[in-house]
Every structure is written in C-alpha cells, then in structure tokens.
Design a protein around this motif. Structure first.
Motif, mmCIF file in Angstrom:
data_model
loop_
_atom_site.group_PDB
_atom_site.id
_atom_site.type_symbol
_atom_site.label_atom_id
_atom_site.label_comp_id
_atom_site.label_asym_id
_atom_site.label_seq_id
_atom_site.Cartn_x
_atom_site.Cartn_y
_atom_site.Cartn_z
ATOM 1 N N MET A 82 -27.539 9.270 23.163
ATOM 2 C CA MET A 82 -27.426 10.271 24.225
ATOM 3 C C MET A 82 -25.986 10.407 24.710
ATOM 4 N N LEU A 83 -25.276 9.294 24.808
ATOM 5 C CA LEU A 83 -23.879 9.355 25.237
ATOM 6 C C LEU A 83 -23.020 10.074 24.203
ATOM 7 N N THR A 84 -23.324 9.856 22.927
ATOM 8 C CA THR A 84 -22.595 10.561 21.871
ATOM 9 C C THR A 84 -22.778 12.064 21.997
ATOM 10 N N ILE A 85 -24.021 12.490 22.262
ATOM 11 C CA ILE A 85 -24.303 13.920 22.426
ATOM 12 C C ILE A 85 -23.562 14.480 23.639
ATOM 13 N N LEU A 86 -23.544 13.716 24.741
ATOM 14 C CA LEU A 86 -22.814 14.161 25.933
ATOM 15 C C LEU A 86 -21.318 14.289 25.656
ATOM 16 N N ASP A 91 -16.508 17.629 24.515
ATOM 17 C CA ASP A 91 -15.412 18.054 23.642
ATOM 18 C C ASP A 91 -15.495 19.546 23.331
ATOM 19 N N GLU A 92 -16.716 20.047 23.080
ATOM 20 C CA GLU A 92 -16.867 21.473 22.783
ATOM 21 C C GLU A 92 -16.501 22.328 23.993
ATOM 22 N N LEU A 93 -16.938 21.898 25.176
ATOM 23 C CA LEU A 93 -16.620 22.650 26.383
ATOM 24 C C LEU A 93 -15.115 22.642 26.654
ATOM 25 N N LYS A 94 -14.478 21.482 26.462
ATOM 26 C CA LYS A 94 -13.021 21.406 26.653
ATOM 27 C C LYS A 94 -12.303 22.319 25.668
ATOM 28 N N GLY A 102 -12.892 24.522 18.580
ATOM 29 C CA GLY A 102 -13.775 23.404 18.296
ATOM 30 C C GLY A 102 -13.070 22.316 17.505
ATOM 31 N N LYS A 103 -13.778 21.204 17.330
ATOM 32 C CA LYS A 103 -13.246 20.072 16.598
ATOM 33 C C LYS A 103 -14.339 19.498 15.711
ATOM 34 N N ILE A 104 -13.967 19.068 14.512
ATOM 35 C CA ILE A 104 -14.922 18.498 13.564
ATOM 36 C C ILE A 104 -14.479 17.085 13.225
ATOM 37 N N GLY A 289 -28.342 18.588 13.585
ATOM 38 C CA GLY A 289 -27.887 19.934 13.260
ATOM 39 C C GLY A 289 -26.370 20.007 13.171
ATOM 40 N N LEU A 290 -25.860 21.202 12.965
ATOM 41 C CA LEU A 290 -24.424 21.422 12.811
ATOM 42 C C LEU A 290 -23.884 22.270 13.956
ATOM 43 N N THR A 291 -22.736 21.876 14.486
ATOM 44 C CA THR A 291 -22.036 22.702 15.462
ATOM 45 C C THR A 291 -21.466 23.921 14.735
ATOM 46 N N PRO A 292 -21.087 24.971 15.460
ATOM 47 C CA PRO A 292 -20.459 26.124 14.793
ATOM 48 C C PRO A 292 -19.223 25.732 13.976
#
Length: 328
Positions: A82-86, A91-94, A102-104, A289-292
């Motif tokens: 859960m912390l990893t997801i947060l 990071d995505e919001l920043k 974004g960052k991969i 899943g995958l982020t954009p």
C-alpha cells in the motif's frame, strides 16, 4: 460491519502502515523512535493503539527485539504494498504538477537488454522528452521480487521460464539466437573449419550460477563433450565480457545484438547451439497494471524491437505491434 472491519476500512491510516514497516525494519523501539523523530513512549503507544483497534497482537517482545507475529507479518506485507502505491501516486502527481509527463522505473537484465533498452529509451525521449526513466540492472532473482512489490514498473530482458512468472504479464519482443564469440584476434577466429573439440583448451566468460543462461549452456556443452576448464570469469556485464574478449583468448556466449555490435566487433564461432533461452521481452505485474508512462515505454520497446529485427538499413513502420502476449 464488525469492529475489526470498521477499523481496517475507516480508522487505519498511512501513519500506521509506516509505523509497522519501520518497526519490522529495526525491531527496536528506541531505533524506531530515533528515525521517526518521536519518543519511545509515543511509538509504544501508537503500536498499542493499533493492536487494540485490530484486536490482534502484531509483535511479540523477545531477546532479539520485537518480532512480528503471523498477524504482523500479514499486515506488514500488505502495508509495504500500500505504501508503494501511495508513493507511486505521489510521484505521478508531482510529475503532473511540475510539467513532466511521468516517470518509469525499469529493471534491466544486462546480458540480454543492453542493446534493446537503450534503443527504446532513445525512442521514448523523441516521443516524450518529459517522461523520465530510472533504470536498475540486476538478475532475474533480484528484479522479479522488486517488480512484484511494485518498486519496478517493468523488467526488460530475456524472459524467464513460464513456470516462474506467477502473476506477471509478458510481451515477447525480440527473438535472438545465442552464439559463441571470441575476439577477432583469437586463434579460433582464423580457422577455416571448426569443431567442438577445438574449444576444449580455451578459458570461458560465463554467466554466473543461477542466471537464466548458465544451466542450459552447461548442458549444451556437455552434449558436445566440451568440459569447462577451471580458468573462467563469471559476469552478467556485456561491457566487461566484450572488453576482455578484445585482449584475451577467452570464449563467451552472447545474444545476437550484443555479439554483432559494429563499434566493438567480435567473431562469431560457426557452431550451432540449440535454442537455449526464451526471447527477449518485457514483464509487468498484471495485478497492478501499467501507468500511462509505462504503457508508452512498452510501445517504445516494441518499436525498438521492430527496428533491431529489421536491421540497420530497414525503415521501420511508425507503430509497432506485439510479437506475442502471454498470460501466466
């Protein structure tokens, strides 16, 4: 709703998750207090409140410090996820607020992705300069747990056996034969005809024990009655292997793209190996899943694979398509 369900769904906070993971890391309340900048009584009180709210004992006090109970181990495991997801959401919001796209986080198996991934990163930066990537090299044994836990978005390299994939999704990208190579100055490079017996007296650059290629390579050499000498180097680094082949009489095993690099040419021995490995591809955790940004990177990997497969003189199509997708 029971009191237990209510506490988990309503009252469990991110600070509780961080507390659990920190206690599990240090197993000592004084150290936990130091790193969290609070007092020992405050840490003890927070843990007691959490255990009371759940109605479960999460840690037991032993001579070795605080040890998680089975309840604690279960909750700690999920707390880390859960912390990893947060953190990923943060990071995505920043990235969005700062104007980047974004960052991969990419794990790379160096012996099999040293050509494909840099090529794909070049395509990524052409398509989306604001999408950034963090690349970590490692073995399958190191990278797959990181992918499962969510610390990595993708792992690129030689695909592992299907029975090891579990909850991972895979996409095959590039079929490359495995070949035996030497430096161009090597005595075997000057022979007009070659047999397996000619390899017997030479030292080897080998993939380390436990790597994907080591066992199948040893079986292939045994089938041709080529014993491995006690004179060898073990490495997953293509750069180390290539550099050493240029100045030695070692033999190494490589996939097609690294072996054919024109900037530091090698000699490919005309001996046929069986299909030792699966194709090079990309893995991700289907449960997350995958982020954009990760989806964009997969598309860039597909295009890079098409270009490498077509060869340096070919003009690739603008949009790549998957070779094959498999669920495990």
């Amino acid at each position: 709703m029971s009191e237990f369900d209510w506490y988990l769904q309503v009252n469990l906070k991110a600070r509780h998750l961080r507390l659990l993971v920190t206690i599990d890391t240090y197993r000592n309340l004084t150290q936990v207090a130091d790193v969290t900048h609070v007092t020992v009584p405050a840490v003890s009180k927070s843990l007691a409140e959490l255990e009371r709210g759940l109605g479960l004992t999460l840690f037991s006090r032993t001579g070795q410090g605080l040890m998680p109970t089975p309840y604690g181990e279960c909750l700690i495991r999920h707390a880390k996820s859960m912390l990893t997801i947060l953190h990923q959401a943060r990071d995505e919001l920043k990235a969005l607020s700062s104007g980047t796209e974004g960052k991969i986080n990419i794990g790379m198996l160096p012996a099999s992705a040293s050509v494909l991934l840099p090529h794909a990163l070049g395509i990524l930066k052409q398509r989306s300069p604001g999408t950034n990537a963090m690349v970590s090299e490692g073995t399958t044994a190191l990278l797959l747990p990181e992918l499962w836990q969510g610390h990595l978005d993708l792992v690129v390299g030689r695909l592992p056996p299907p029975d090891t994939l579990g909850s991972f999704e895979e996409l095959e990208l590039l079929e490359e034969p495995v070949v035996l190579v030497t430096g161009r100055h090597h005595p075997l490079a000057r022979k007009k005809s070659l047999t397996w017996d000619d390899l017997r007296s030479y030292p080897w650059i080998l993939p380390p024990p436990g790597s994907i290629l080591r066992d199948p390579l040893e079986r292939a050499l045994e089938a041709h009655e080529v014993p491995l000498t006690n004179n060898y180097i073990e490495t997953l680094s293509v750069h180390v292997a290539r550099a050493h082949l240029q100045v030695s009489e070692f033999i190494a095993v490589m996939a097609g793209s690294p072996a054919s690099d024109v900037t530091q040419p090698l000699h490919i021995l005309p001996l046929s190996l069986p299909r030792l490995l699966r194709p090079t591809g990309v893995l991700w955790n289907r449960n997350r899943g995958l982020t954009p940004s990760a989806r964009l990177m997969v598309s860039c990997l597909e295009e890079a694979a098409q270009q490498l497969q077509a060869g340096p003189g070919a003009v690739p199509s603008p949009v790549a398509h998957p070779v094959k997708t498999k669920r495990s």
